[in-house]
Write an enzyme that holds these catalytic residues in place. Structure first.
Site, PDB file in Angstrom:
ATOM      1  N   GLN A 140       0.736  -0.692  -0.194  1.00  0.00           N
ATOM      2  CA  GLN A 140       0.033   0.108  -0.190  1.00  0.00           C
ATOM      3  C   GLN A 140       0.610   1.487   0.006  1.00  0.00           C
ATOM      4  O   GLN A 140       2.063   1.746   1.223  1.00  0.00           O
ATOM      5  CB  GLN A 140      -0.871  -0.034   1.201  1.00  0.00           C
ATOM      6  CG  GLN A 140      -1.669   1.150   1.225  1.00  0.00           C
ATOM      7  CD  GLN A 140      -2.599   1.172   2.796  1.00  0.00           C
ATOM      8  OE1 GLN A 140      -1.717   0.515   4.020  1.00  0.00           O
ATOM      9  NE2 GLN A 140      -3.348   1.983   2.684  1.00  0.00           N
ATOM     10  N   TYR A 142      -0.007   4.677  -0.093  1.00  0.00           N
ATOM     11  CA  TYR A 142      -0.916   6.428   0.530  1.00  0.00           C
ATOM     12  C   TYR A 142       0.788   6.684   1.315  1.00  0.00           C
ATOM     13  O   TYR A 142       0.700   8.526   1.150  1.00  0.00           O
ATOM     14  CB  TYR A 142      -1.634   5.593   1.456  1.00  0.00           C
ATOM     15  CG  TYR A 142      -2.736   4.782   0.815  1.00  0.00           C
ATOM     16  CD1 TYR A 142      -2.723   4.341   0.166  1.00  0.00           C
ATOM     17  CD2 TYR A 142      -4.037   5.126   1.775  1.00  0.00           C
ATOM     18  CE1 TYR A 142      -4.008   3.938  -0.980  1.00  0.00           C
ATOM     19  CE2 TYR A 142      -5.569   4.871   1.230  1.00  0.00           C
ATOM     20  CZ  TYR A 142      -5.417   3.917   0.127  1.00  0.00           C
ATOM     21  OH  TYR A 142      -5.956   3.782  -0.373  1.00  0.00           O
ATOM     22  N   GLU A 258      -9.886  -1.545   5.368  1.00  0.00           N
ATOM     23  CA  GLU A 258      -8.339  -1.813   5.769  1.00  0.00           C
ATOM     24  C   GLU A 258      -9.011  -1.961   7.656  1.00  0.00           C
ATOM     25  O   GLU A 258      -8.639  -2.542   8.354  1.00  0.00           O
ATOM     26  CB  GLU A 258      -7.572  -0.584   5.680  1.00  0.00           C
ATOM     27  CG  GLU A 258      -6.045  -0.496   6.663  1.00  0.00           C
ATOM     28  CD  GLU A 258      -5.491   0.186   6.087  1.00  0.00           C
ATOM     29  OE1 GLU A 258      -5.526   1.386   5.085  1.00  0.00           O
ATOM     30  OE2 GLU A 258      -4.378   0.203   6.190  1.00  0.00           O
ATOM     31  N   SER A 396      -4.383   6.761  12.250  1.00  0.00           N
ATOM     32  CA  SER A 396      -4.167   6.724  13.889  1.00  0.00           C
ATOM     33  C   SER A 396      -5.319   6.975  14.342  1.00  0.00           C
ATOM     34  O   SER A 396      -6.799   7.722  13.785  1.00  0.00           O
ATOM     35  CB  SER A 396      -3.065   8.143  14.080  1.00  0.00           C
ATOM     36  OG  SER A 396      -3.278   9.548  14.444  1.00  0.00           O
TER      37      SER A 396
HETATM   38  C1  LIG Z   1       4.191  -0.378  11.685  1.00  0.00           C
HETATM   39  C2  LIG Z   1       3.352   0.458  10.751  1.00  0.00           C
HETATM   40  C3  LIG Z   1       2.949  -0.160   8.518  1.00  0.00           C
HETATM   41  C4  LIG Z   1       2.157   1.304   7.933  1.00  0.00           C
HETATM   42  N1  LIG Z   1       1.988   0.807   6.943  1.00  0.00           N
HETATM   43  C5  LIG Z   1       1.430   1.734   5.413  1.00  0.00           C
HETATM   44  C6  LIG Z   1       1.991   0.781   4.634  1.00  0.00           C
HETATM   45  O1  LIG Z   1       1.710   0.173   4.555  1.00  0.00           O
HETATM   46  N2  LIG Z   1       1.116   2.132   3.940  1.00  0.00           N
HETATM   47  C7  LIG Z   1       1.303   3.382   3.595  1.00  0.00           C
HETATM   48  O2  LIG Z   1       0.916   3.941   3.040  1.00  0.00           O
HETATM   49  N3  LIG Z   1       1.018   3.819   5.080  1.00  0.00           N
HETATM   50  C8  LIG Z   1       1.835   3.186   6.646  1.00  0.00           C
HETATM   51  N4  LIG Z   1       1.388   3.125   7.559  1.00  0.00           N
HETATM   52  C9  LIG Z   1       2.162   4.731   7.800  1.00  0.00           C
HETATM   53  C10 LIG Z   1       0.604   4.769   8.884  1.00  0.00           C
HETATM   54  O3  LIG Z   1      -1.077   5.224   7.926  1.00  0.00           O
HETATM   55  C11 LIG Z   1       0.802   6.106   9.249  1.00  0.00           C
HETATM   56  O4  LIG Z   1       2.124   6.336  10.437  1.00  0.00           O
HETATM   57  C12 LIG Z   1      -0.265   7.240  10.281  1.00  0.00           C
HETATM   58  O5  LIG Z   1      -1.834   7.549   8.698  1.00  0.00           O
HETATM   59  C13 LIG Z   1      -0.384   8.580  10.727  1.00  0.00           C
HETATM   60  O6  LIG Z   1       0.736   9.093  10.248  1.00  0.00           O
HETATM   61  P1  LIG Z   1       2.278  10.312  10.520  1.00  0.00           P
HETATM   62  O7  LIG Z   1       3.149   8.669  10.853  1.00  0.00           O
HETATM   63  O8  LIG Z   1       2.230  10.723   9.605  1.00  0.00           O
HETATM   64  O9  LIG Z   1       1.544  10.866  11.738  1.00  0.00           O
HETATM   65  P2  LIG Z   1       0.750  12.413  11.436  1.00  0.00           P
HETATM   66  O10 LIG Z   1       0.334  12.483  11.012  1.00  0.00           O
HETATM   67  O11 LIG Z   1       2.564  13.089  12.054  1.00  0.00           O
HETATM   68  O12 LIG Z   1       0.618  12.542  12.840  1.00  0.00           O
HETATM   69  C14 LIG Z   1       1.779  12.229  14.128  1.00  0.00           C
HETATM   70  C15 LIG Z   1       0.603  12.578  15.419  1.00  0.00           C
HETATM   71  O13 LIG Z   1      -0.503  13.795  15.817  1.00  0.00           O
HETATM   72  C16 LIG Z   1      -1.851  13.302  15.432  1.00  0.00           C
HETATM   73  N5  LIG Z   1      -2.334  14.034  15.060  1.00  0.00           N
HETATM   74  C17 LIG Z   1      -2.197  14.388  13.466  1.00  0.00           C
HETATM   75  N6  LIG Z   1      -3.180  15.111  12.851  1.00  0.00           N
HETATM   76  C18 LIG Z   1      -4.603  15.578  13.737  1.00  0.00           C
HETATM   77  C19 LIG Z   1      -5.223  15.941  13.900  1.00  0.00           C
HETATM   78  N7  LIG Z   1      -6.233  16.572  13.442  1.00  0.00           N
HETATM   79  N8  LIG Z   1      -6.118  15.800  15.247  1.00  0.00           N
HETATM   80  C20 LIG Z   1      -5.744  15.446  16.088  1.00  0.00           C
HETATM   81  N9  LIG Z   1      -4.295  13.910  16.151  1.00  0.00           N
HETATM   82  C21 LIG Z   1      -3.663  14.679  15.003  1.00  0.00           C
HETATM   83  C22 LIG Z   1      -1.339  11.313  15.347  1.00  0.00           C
HETATM   84  O14 LIG Z   1      -2.843  11.253  15.732  1.00  0.00           O
HETATM   85  C23 LIG Z   1      -0.360  11.414  16.052  1.00  0.00           C
HETATM   86  O15 LIG Z   1      -0.805  10.525  16.615  1.00  0.00           O
HETATM   87  C24 LIG Z   1       2.094   2.890   8.505  1.00  0.00           C
HETATM   88  C25 LIG Z   1       1.961   2.876   9.466  1.00  0.00           C
HETATM   89  C26 LIG Z   1       3.262   2.240  10.540  1.00  0.00           C
HETATM   90  C27 LIG Z   1       3.097   2.693  12.098  1.00  0.00           C
END
Ligand SMILES: Cc1cc2nc3c(=O)[nH]c(=O)nc-3n(C[C@H](O)[C@H](O)[C@H](O)COP(=O)(O)OP(=O)(O)OC[C@H]3O[C@@H](n4cnc5c(N)ncnc54)[C@H](O)[C@@H]3O)c2cc1C
Length: 411
Positions: A140, A142, A258, A396
Site C-alpha cells: 500500500q 499511501y 482496512e 491513527s
Molecule cells: C507499522 C506501520 C505500518 C504502516 N504501513 C503502512 C502501509 O503499508 N502503507 C501506508 O501507506 N502507510 C502505512 N503506515 C502509515 C500510517 O498510516 C501513518 O503512520 C499514520 O497515518 C499516521 O501518519 P504519520 O505517521 O505521518 O503521523 P502524523 O500524521 O504526523 O501524526 C503524528 C501524531 O499527531 C496526531 N495528529 C495528527 N493530525 C491530527 C489531528 N488533525 N487531530 C488530532 N491528532 C492529530 C496523530 O494522531 C499522531 O499521534 C504504517 C504505519 C505504521 C506505524
C-alpha cells in the site's frame, strides 16, 4: 514445551449465541478442515516463536484458495464464498480458535474490493484471480513523509505522457514492500485542484524501472516497513483505477475496509484465552497468577470491552447496512480493537514477569542463542513493542476519533 493450550476450552463457542443445526454443521466442517490442512511446519514455527516469511503466509493462503475459502467477504461472482454473516462469523472464530496466521490484507481485503467495485472489466479479469491465488503480493503506497494523517496533502506526482503516467515521489511506512509484486499508490494528478480532488489511484508493478525499496527497522528490530522511492516510473494509463482525479473515492473506500480488518475481534478473543492460560500456569506467591484479584480485574475489564466490541461488529454484520460495505463505524471498531490488542500484549508481558525481559525475536537468520523461560514468554516483549503500531497505522486513533465526531455524531 509448556502445554498451556491444554487448559483452553475446546468445543464450545464463548459467545452466548444460538447457531442453527446448519451453522453447527458448518462449524464442524471448518474446524475439521483446519485440523486436517493447517501446515504442520507453520504450526511448528508459530510454537517456536520463529519469524514468519513470505512463503509461510503464502502456504496457508494457497490452501484456503484451493478450498475456495480465501476471500469470504468478496461477492460470489469474483470468487467469494456466498456465506451468510453467521457463517463468516463462525469462520473467523474458528480461524482464531485454531491460532491460524492471519492472511495478509493488502490484496484480499484492501485493493481487491477496490478493483471489483471501481475497476474496469479488464482490470478485474487481470488482477482479481491473481490476488485470490496468492500469485501477486501487494503493498500500500499511501503515506509519505509529511502526508500521514493529512493524507490528502500527498505530493508524489503522476504526469501524463501519452498512454503512460510518469511518477516521481516518495512513499513511506510501506508494509512488506520488500516482497511485493504490485503496489496500489495514491498520486497527485492535478496540482491546481483542491487536495482531495487532484488525486488518482494507480496500480504499479513493483519491478518497474525507477522503484527503489529501502528498509525501515522498527522498534521491535523487525523489517516490516519500508521507504519506497519512485523516479520517472512509467505506468500505463490502463493501470489507473476509476477516473483521473477521483482516486480519493477509492482511497476512502479502501481505508474503511482496512480499519474493519484491524479490529481483529476473533484473534483477540483467542488472545484473552491465551493470557488466562498463562496466568493459570505462572505463580504469584504460592498461588497461580490468575487468582490475583488485581490481575483478575484487568482480565475481566478487557473481556467486557472485547465482548462489547464483538457485539458492535455483529450489529454491523447483521444490521440494515449489512452487505453495503463498512462505513464510518469502522473507525469505532478500529479504535477499540487496536486498544484491546495493545492491552493484551501488556497483560501478557505482565503475566510472564521477568521472562519477558530477555529480548528474543525468534530464530531468524543469525540467531544462535536459545531463549530462556517457557515458550509462551519468548515473544512477549517483541510482540508488545510491535503492537504499538496498531493505534497508528490505518489512520491513527486520534484521526478516527475526528471521523466519528464528524461522520457519526455530526459534531
Ligand atoms: C507499522 C506501520 C505500518 C504502516 N504501513 C503502512 C502501509 O503499508 N502503507 C501506508 O501507506 N502507510 C502505512 N503506515 C502509515 C500510517 O498510516 C501513518 O503512520 C499514520 O497515518 C499516521 O501518519 P504519520 O505517521 O505521518 O503521523 P502524523 O500524521 O504526523 O501524526 C503524528 C501524531 O499527531 C496526531 N495528529 C495528527 N493530525 C491530527 C489531528 N488533525 N487531530 C488530532 N491528532 C492529530 C496523530 O494522531 C499522531 O499521534 C504504517 C504505519 C505504521 C506505524
Amino acid at each position: 514445551m509448556t502445554d498451556i493450550w491444554a487448559a483452553l476450552p475446546k468445543g464450545e463457542s464463548s459467545m452466548d449465541m444460538e447457531f442453527s443445526p446448519e451453522d453447527l454443521a458448518f462449524q464442524t466442517e471448518v474446524r475439521d478442515f483446519i485440523a486436517e490442512n493447517y501446515p504442520a511446519e507453520l504450526r511448528g514455527k508459530q510454537d517456536e516463536g520463529d519469524e514468519l516469511g513470505k512463503e509461510d503466509f503464502l502456504a496457508w493462503h494457497k490452501i484456503l484458495y484451493k478450498k475456495g475459502w480465501v476471500a469470504p467477504a468478496w461477492p460470489v461472482e469474483y470468487g467469494g464464498t456466498g456465506w451468510t454473516p453467521t457463517q463468516r462469523f463462525i469462520f473467523s472464530e474458528e480461524i482464531a480458535r485454531a491460532d491460524c496466521i492471519r492472511l495478509l490484507p493488502f490484496g484480499l481485503s484492501m485493493v481487491g474490493p477496490v478493483i471489483y467495485t471501481f475497476g474496469t472489466p479488464e482490470q478485474k479479469a487481470r488482477f482479481l484471480p491473481r490476488i485470490l491465488s496468492g500469485e501477486d503480493w501487494w503493498c500500500q503506497g499511501y503515506s509519505e513523509p509529511g502526508a500521514g494523517s493529512d493524507l490528502a496533502s500527498l505530493r508524489t506526482a503522476a504526469v501524463r505522457d501519452g498512454d503512460h503516467y510518469v511518477v516521481n515521489g516518495q512513499k513511506t511506512w510501506t508494509t512488506m514492500a520488500q516482497h511485493a509484486d504490485w503496489g496500489f499508490f495514491l498520486v497527485r494528478t492535478d496540482k491546481e485542484a483542491k487536495p482531495q480532488e487532484g488525486i488518482s489511484f494507480l496500480l504499479i508493478d513493483m519491478k518497474s524501472p525507477g522503484i527503489t525499496v529501502r528498509p525501515i527497522i522498527t522498534l521491535g528490530g523487525e523489517h516490516e516497513v519500508n521507504e519506497v522511492f519512485l523516479e520517472d516510473v512509467r505506468v500505463p494509463v490502463e493501470q489507473r483505477v476509476y477516473e483521473e482525479n477521483k482516486g480519493w473515492t477509492c482511497a476512502k473506500f479502501l481505508l474503511a475496509h482496512e480499519r474493519t480488518g484491524i479490529a481483529g475481534v476473533a484473534s483477540s478473543k483467542r488472545g484473552v484465552e491465551r493470557v488466562k492460560a498463562i496466568a493459570r500456569t505462572e505463580l504469584d506467591g504460592d498461588g497461580p497468577l490468575i487468582d490475583n484479584p488485581f490481575f483478575k480485574r484487568k482480565i475481566a475489564e478487557l473481556e467486557i470491552d472485547l465482548t462489547a466490541l464483538e457485539f458492535t461488529e455483529l450489529r454491523g454484520l447483521a444490521g440494515p447496512n449489512a452487505g453495503k460495505g463498512p462505513g464510518p463505524e469502522s473507525s469505532l471498531l478500529k479504535i477499540k480493537g487496536s486498544e484491546i490488542q495493545q492491552r493484551l500484549t501488556e497483560l501478557t508481558l505482565e503475566a510472564v514477569g521477568h521472562y519477558g525481559a530477555p529480548y528474543f525475536r525468534g530464530f531468524g537468520e543469525g540467531d544462535n542463542e536459545h531463549p530462556i523461560g517457557p515458550d509462551y514468554a519468548h515473544r512477549a516483549a517483541p510482540t508488545y513493542f510491535n503492537m504499538r503500531k496498531t493505534t497508528i497505522y490505518g489512520g491513527s486513533n486520534e484521526i478516527q476519533r475526528n471521523i466519528i465526531a464528524k461522520m457519526v455524531l455530526g459534531l
